[in-house]
Structures are given as C-alpha cells and as structure tokens.
Write an enzyme that holds these catalytic residues in place. Sequence first.
Site, mmCIF file in Angstrom:
data_model
loop_
_atom_site.group_PDB
_atom_site.id
_atom_site.type_symbol
_atom_site.label_atom_id
_atom_site.label_comp_id
_atom_site.label_asym_id
_atom_site.label_seq_id
_atom_site.Cartn_x
_atom_site.Cartn_y
_atom_site.Cartn_z
ATOM 1 C CG ASP A 7 -1.796 1.199 1.354
ATOM 2 O OD1 ASP A 7 -2.343 1.605 0.312
ATOM 3 O OD2 ASP A 7 -1.958 1.764 2.465
ATOM 4 C CB SER A 8 0.243 4.832 -0.360
ATOM 5 O OG SER A 8 -0.792 5.001 0.591
ATOM 6 C CE1 TYR A 39 2.199 5.179 -3.770
ATOM 7 C CE2 TYR A 39 0.887 3.192 -3.921
ATOM 8 C CZ TYR A 39 2.116 3.798 -3.843
ATOM 9 O OH TYR A 39 3.255 3.022 -3.841
ATOM 10 N N GLY A 40 -3.496 8.687 -3.699
ATOM 11 C CA GLY A 40 -4.779 9.223 -4.190
ATOM 12 C C GLY A 40 -4.670 10.534 -4.944
ATOM 13 C CB CYS A 70 -3.384 0.204 -2.382
ATOM 14 S SG CYS A 70 -3.525 1.884 -3.014
ATOM 15 C CD GLU A 143 0.495 6.707 6.420
ATOM 16 O OE1 GLU A 143 1.542 6.639 7.077
ATOM 17 O OE2 GLU A 143 -0.010 5.733 5.822
ATOM 18 C CB CYS A 171 -9.209 4.689 1.067
ATOM 19 S SG CYS A 171 -7.544 5.030 1.681
ATOM 20 C CB THR A 172 -6.539 -0.226 2.602
ATOM 21 O OG1 THR A 172 -5.472 0.531 1.997
ATOM 22 C CG2 THR A 172 -7.084 -1.234 1.611
ATOM 23 C CG HIS A 173 -4.607 4.959 4.747
ATOM 24 N ND1 HIS A 173 -4.127 4.513 3.539
ATOM 25 C CD2 HIS A 173 -3.518 5.410 5.433
ATOM 26 C CE1 HIS A 173 -2.807 4.690 3.509
ATOM 27 N NE2 HIS A 173 -2.420 5.230 4.635
HETATM 28 N N1 DGL Z 1 -4.624 3.201 1.177
HETATM 29 C C1 DGL Z 1 -4.690 3.525 -0.182
HETATM 30 C C2 DGL Z 1 -6.033 3.291 -0.785
HETATM 31 O O1 DGL Z 1 -6.647 2.313 -0.385
HETATM 32 C C3 DGL Z 1 -3.916 4.751 -0.657
HETATM 33 C C4 DGL Z 1 -4.235 6.043 -0.013
HETATM 34 C C5 DGL Z 1 -3.326 7.184 -0.500
HETATM 35 O O2 DGL Z 1 -2.109 7.029 -0.393
HETATM 36 O O3 DGL Z 1 -3.848 8.194 -0.985
HETATM 37 O O4 DGL Z 1 -6.508 3.992 -1.646
#
Ligand code: DGL
Length: 240
Positions: A7-8, A39-40, A70, A143, A171-173
């Site tokens: 993931d990011s 990454y978004g 991700c 984060e 989003c996995t976060h």
């Molecule tokens: N956790 C990632 C996702 O599921 C990336 C979030 C990011 O870095 O913007 O989209």
Amino acid sequence: MKIGLFDSGVGGLFVLKEMLDIFPNNEYIYFGDTKNLPYGEKSKDELKEYSSKIIKFLFEKKVDIIIIACGTISTNIYNDIKNNYDIKIYDIVSPTIKYINSSKYKKIGIIGTKKTIESNFFENNIEKETISLACPNLVQLIENKEDDKIKEYIKENFKIFKNVDSLILGCTHYPYMEENINKLLKIDTVNMGKVLINNLKVSNSKKFKLDLYFSKITPSLKKNVNDILKNNYKIKEKVL
Ligand code: DGL
C-alpha cells in the site's frame, strides 16, 4: 505460504491484521510506500511506476501471492498490471463489489481517495443506488494520527451518508476511523480487507514470519504500526 502485501502507507496493515488473525502461521512481507504517499493524488503513470517497483521487490523475495492492499491502485491500474507477472496478484476491491451486489443493501455510500472516486470504478460496477465522496487529506491525517481532526472531518463531511444502508470504506486507510464512523453516524461500514480475507484461499504453513518495509520512516510511523497490528514489530526502511 509466503504472502506479499503493499500500500502507500499504513492502510494495508488493516488488511494484514485481518490475515494475521485468520492465517497466523504464514510468512508475510509488507511494503508501505510512505515516501510517495498519498497515492490518491498521483497520476496513473506514477502509480504504475511505484507499483511495478514494489511488485518486483516482492517477487524477488519469492512470495507466492501478492495482495494489492490499496484501493487507489486496485481501481485505477489493476487491469494494467495483473498479467505482467508470473504470480497471482489479488486486488482489494472486487470481492467487496461482489459482496455488495449480492447483499440486501439498497443504497450504498462510498468513500475513497480522489483518484479512486474519479475512476468511477465502484459506481460502474455496483448494481445499486450509490452516493460517493472523495476525501482529500484524510490519508495524511490517518498517517499522522491526528485523531481530533479526523473526528471533525467525519462530522463535517459524512452527513450526506445518513440514509445509506451501508458505507464502503473504499480506501484501506479508512478502517482506522471505522469505530468513530459507526459511533458518530450510526451507519454500517464495509471493510474491504475483511471481505477479501473471507474469499481468499490461503493455506496455513508452520512458520510465522513478518517483515515490514516502508520507503520512509516518519515520526508517527512506529506507533501507528504497533497500534494497528496490536503488537510490537520491527520496521525497516527500504528505498526502491
Ligand atoms: N490506502 C490507499 C487506498 O486504499 C492509498 C491512499 C493514499 O495514499 O492516498 O486507496
């Protein structure tokens, strides 16, 4: 079995945590690309460049499968990368889409990164009424563990979801704030990692091993990793 996840940043650790709970006796290698986060907000070409470096790294570590933990990579470039390697690569979103389409839910909320929502991947594949919202800045707040600001963000922005039957954490976060969403808005949420694991055929092997790599070690990273995994693991910096 040796399983690679990436993931990011710390988001994919929520997927890893689900895996550790259900398949504890395996070897895991995790890569969080904290140097290139978020990454978004990146272009497809940048996402392809980052993910191909990470997949090559995991491939060289001889993993048996790779899980793209991700949402942004899965919704934007999965089709471009899934067949480029001689190894099974799983995306994180398609099991959730299947689950939602066969569920009783009628009205579905979706939250995700800017890039995920712009891709329309969820909207194009979910055969139900949908309402979606891009959440810029949220990944950085997670984060950095800025919990008060996250609560404010939920209260200010997520009111539009008060009539949905279920809200996909696209989003996995976002499982980081799942309890707060449930408490503050009283709506059901879907954690994509949980859905994936319920659909994954992985055999337990005898040995447990976990290697956690991040491309940049930030001040709040160690605590965030320990809090999410509920354990004290070593983290290593690795620039690709
Ligand atoms: N956790 C990632 C996702 O599921 C990336 C979030 C990011 O870095 O913007 O989209």
